[in-house]
Write an enzyme that holds these catalytic residues in place. Structure first.
Site, PDB file in Angstrom:
ATOM      1  N   HIS A 441       0.835  -1.204   0.000  1.00  0.00           N
ATOM      2  CA  HIS A 441       0.000   0.000   0.000  1.00  0.00           C
ATOM      3  C   HIS A 441       0.876   1.263   0.000  1.00  0.00           C
ATOM      4  O   HIS A 441       0.731   2.136  -0.856  1.00  0.00           O
ATOM      5  CB  HIS A 441      -0.923  -0.022   1.231  1.00  0.00           C
ATOM      6  N   GLU A 442       1.790   1.336   0.943  1.00  0.00           N
ATOM      7  CA  GLU A 442       2.631   2.533   1.053  1.00  0.00           C
ATOM      8  C   GLU A 442       3.539   2.666  -0.163  1.00  0.00           C
ATOM      9  O   GLU A 442       3.827   3.767  -0.617  1.00  0.00           O
ATOM     10  CB  GLU A 442       3.454   2.511   2.353  1.00  0.00           C
ATOM     11  N   HIS A 445       1.707   4.438  -2.899  1.00  0.00           N
ATOM     12  CA  HIS A 445       1.782   5.899  -2.746  1.00  0.00           C
ATOM     13  C   HIS A 445       3.155   6.401  -3.197  1.00  0.00           C
ATOM     14  O   HIS A 445       3.270   7.404  -3.885  1.00  0.00           O
ATOM     15  CB  HIS A 445       1.609   6.298  -1.271  1.00  0.00           C
ATOM     16  N   HIS A 448       3.779   6.438  -6.869  1.00  0.00           N
ATOM     17  CA  HIS A 448       2.943   7.491  -7.454  1.00  0.00           C
ATOM     18  C   HIS A 448       3.688   8.822  -7.363  1.00  0.00           C
ATOM     19  O   HIS A 448       3.694   9.623  -8.288  1.00  0.00           O
ATOM     20  CB  HIS A 448       1.613   7.572  -6.701  1.00  0.00           C
TER      21      HIS A 448
HETATM   22 ZN   LIG Z   1      -2.975   5.243   1.887  1.00  0.00          ZN
END
Ligand SMILES: [Zn+2]
Length: 650
Positions: A441-442, A445, A448
């Protein structure tokens, strides 16, 4: 010279240095405003870079305060916050800057590129959403409203906190705690005049423990009733807040608060948000009924509100319980990290190379990130729990990819922080599968932010991404942590070397999707209530009637009349989620949709994966995520893929 900033910070001089920088910035703003012929290049660009450089200076302090917290970092951080706030409030209210932006937009928008136009658009919107452009009386009223609103929100949480802390339920009969995990029993246990008793409260771990494992139905009902009737005085605060938000929205030129909220989000209008939520509801209901039936079969009677957690847990235990200790040996930290890097290499053709940079802790590591063999960004990871580190996991962006005033390229950088079990010479750090999901998940980010090719820092990487879309890249990557082809790249037993068996992976997915349709209905109840509540002015009993009406569609078990859920809905009345709770599901749809395209195209041969790299990751916030998504998929988001991800059959 290195392409990246050096991580260093001098705490003793920090405040002095901060003030010097802000003074210089304020002078610079005056200078820029005195330019006769303002252009994007001579006015906007230097202002934007001024922001960027301030971030470069300030981020190490907030980072250090989170990962190596000490009295010293706290002191400096607390001292600097009001200084920064005052500075940025003044900037955000500077009407001359707003006027200059409008003028530049009028003169140059045809000759500027998409990124530059987006910078202007978002800055102008920011000014207008705070009312900086309105007449003095209106501005004064808006200021009063803001102060009152934050006071009320604060009282809302305080009332909730007080009510939570005031209550306790004492169990004297040991039989009533049978079935609870030993650690929960230990936490509840105390001695009163030599007699052993057990104390349960409305604080999350304690409340959840009894509701999930406590077999005495009467006690569960007591606790439930106490929980859902907390802070009745918040009803009045809700009325006041709703009325202030409605007034504020009208002063700013919107019909209602929902419209105001959507002005800065990806979702187009109220109709599309409500249509989206109601469609999900319609499509999840049949399976939710089946799920309820299954739980009721086990309970051998119709369920009440205070039964669901308890009987769901019994069913889960019987069918899908995951024993973390069986899984952990397959998820040794460094093989997970390297496996994730290998996966990203295969999926996107990007590559990570460890550097020997010295950082704030010996467990922190930095990596250079290459795309097409070109150095692109730097990643800092700090993954293990230790004293002085804030709990949880997060990504924090530092430098943003852009061209500076001189036209030189600046590369991006970002931190990933987690709290995994510490490793030592003797013991490896073995993760839970949840930790693996968190890391993906991290990382979603982080890439991105780091893979942005945008040349304007204000809309580069995660900067300027809409609130309801910002979780799209993180959830997209997170979904791969359940994918057999991906897990098998790195989930090998750290002692035996055996690859994780298929049935263990299957169990992870089933356990994730356990009662997923019921969970969906619950989230939709919150989302629809939050959104509808802000589409016109609801007061007094109307709030309850609205919720009752929604529950007719969303609740399969009748909610007791004493339940005043709204008085505890802190996300929207004391947090930033008003008319925005739907964002969770909204971003999930984007991520599930793009994810299944990649899966269905065979993952590593997927064209969508390559497009995702070029359109979404390289694209940052150069355009609204709605536009980027359409460029990626050639169509609007398809919610059916969120149902598929949750294992909800239609
Ligand atoms: Zn998040």
């Amino acid at each position: 010279m290195s392409k990246f900033l050096e991580f260093k910070i001098e705490l003793d001089n920090f405040i002095q240095e901060l003030n010097t920088r802000l003074d210089a910035n304020n002078k610079k703003v005056e200078e820029l405003l005195s330019i006769e012929e303002k252009t994007y290049a001579n006015f906007v660009k230097p202002l934007e870079m001024m922001d960027e450089y301030l971030d470069h200076f300030f981020t190490p302090l907030s980072h250090l305060n989170s990962v190596n917290n000490s009295e010293k970092t706290q002191e400096i951080y607390t001292q600097s916050l009001p200084i920064i706030t005052e500075y940025s409030t003044k900037l955000s209210q500077n009407i001359d800057i707003y006027k200059a932006y409008k003028e530049i937009q009028k003169n140059e928008s045809d000759s500027l590129n998409d990124e530059q136009n987006r910078v202007l658009e978002l800055n102008i919107l920011g000014f207008e959403l705070s009312g900086a452009h309105l007449d003095d009386d209106t501005k004064k009223r808006l200021q009063e409203i803001n102060i009152k609103k934050s006071e009320l929100s604060n009282n809302f949480s305080q009332n909730l906190l007080d009510a939570t802390n005031e209550y306790e339920y004492i169990i004297e009969d040991e039989k009533d705690v049978e079935g609870l995990p030993q650690s929960d029993i230990a936490n509840a246990k105390f001695e009163d005049d030599g007699v052993v008793k057990y104390k349960f409260t409305l604080q999350m771990p304690s409340y959840i423990a009894y509701m999930t494992y406590g077999k005495n139905e009467k006690i569960r009902e007591e606790l439930y009733k106490a929980y859902v009737t907390r802070a009745p005085q918040n009803a009045e605060i809700i009325d006041e807040l709703l009325s202030l938000k409605s007034e504020m929205s009208k002063l700013l030129g919107y019909n209602n608060y929902a419209e105001y909220s959507l002005a800065s989000k990806m979702a187009e209008d109220s109709k599309s948000v409500l249509g989206f939520l109601n469609d999900l509801l319609k499509n999840s209901k049949a399976q939710a009924k089946v799920e309820l039936q299954e739980v009721e079969e086990l309970a051998k009677r119709p369920l009440k509100s205070f039964d669901t957690a308890y009987y769901s847990e019994l069913l889960k235990k019987a069918k899908y319980e995951i024993d973390e200790e069986v899984y952990r040996p397959y998820f040794e930290q460094s093989s997970v990290v390297n496996g994730m890097f290998d996966f990203l290499t295969k999926l996107f053709g990007i590559r990570f190379e460890k550097t020997d940079e010295k950082l704030w802790d010996e467990k922190a590591i930095s990596y250079d990130l290459y795309q097409d063999d070109m150095l692109k960004a730097r990643l800092y990871t700090d993954l293990e729990a230790r004293k002085g580190k804030r709990g949880g996991a997060w990504m924090h962006n530092w430098q943003a990819h852009c061209l500076d005033e001189a036209g030189d390229e600046q590369l991006a950088s970002a931190f990933i922080v987690c709290n995994f079990p510490p490793s030592s010479k003797e013991n490896p750090s073995l993760l839970r599968h949840d930790d693996v999901v968190t890391l993906f998940h991290e990382m979603g980010h982080a890439i991105h932010h780091m893979l942005s090719s945008v040349n304007e820092n204000g809309v580069s990487g995660v900067n300027g991404v809409e609130w309801d879309a910002v979780e799209f890249p993180s959830q997209f990557l997170e979904n791969f942590a359940y994918e057999p082809h991906v897990l098998k790249m790195f989930a090998t037993h750290h002692e035996s070397g055996e690859t994780i068996p298929d049935d263990m992976i299957e169990k992870l997915v089933k356990s994730k999707n356990f009662l997923s349709a019921s969970g969906m209905l619950r989230q939709l109840e919150f989302s629809i209530f939050d959104f509808e509540l802000h589409t016109k002015l609801y007061q007094g009993d109307e709030v309850q009637s609205l919720l009752d009406g929604i529950r007719k569609e969303t609740a399969l078990i009748k909610t007791p009349e004493y339940n005043k859920f709204q008085n505890g809905f802190a996300h929207i009345f004391a947090g930033g989620y008003a008319a925005g709770y739907y964002s969770y599901k909204w971003a999930e749809v984007l991520s599930a949709d793009a994810f299944f395209s990649v899966i269905d195209e065979g993952i590593f041969d997927s064209k969508t994966a390559k497009d995702y790299l070029h359109v979404v990751l390289n694209g940052g916030a150069s355009k609204s995520m709605g536009i980027l998504f359409k460029e990626l998929m050639g169509r609007e988001p398809n919610p059916a893929n969120l149902l598929r991800l949750n294992g909800i059959k239609q």
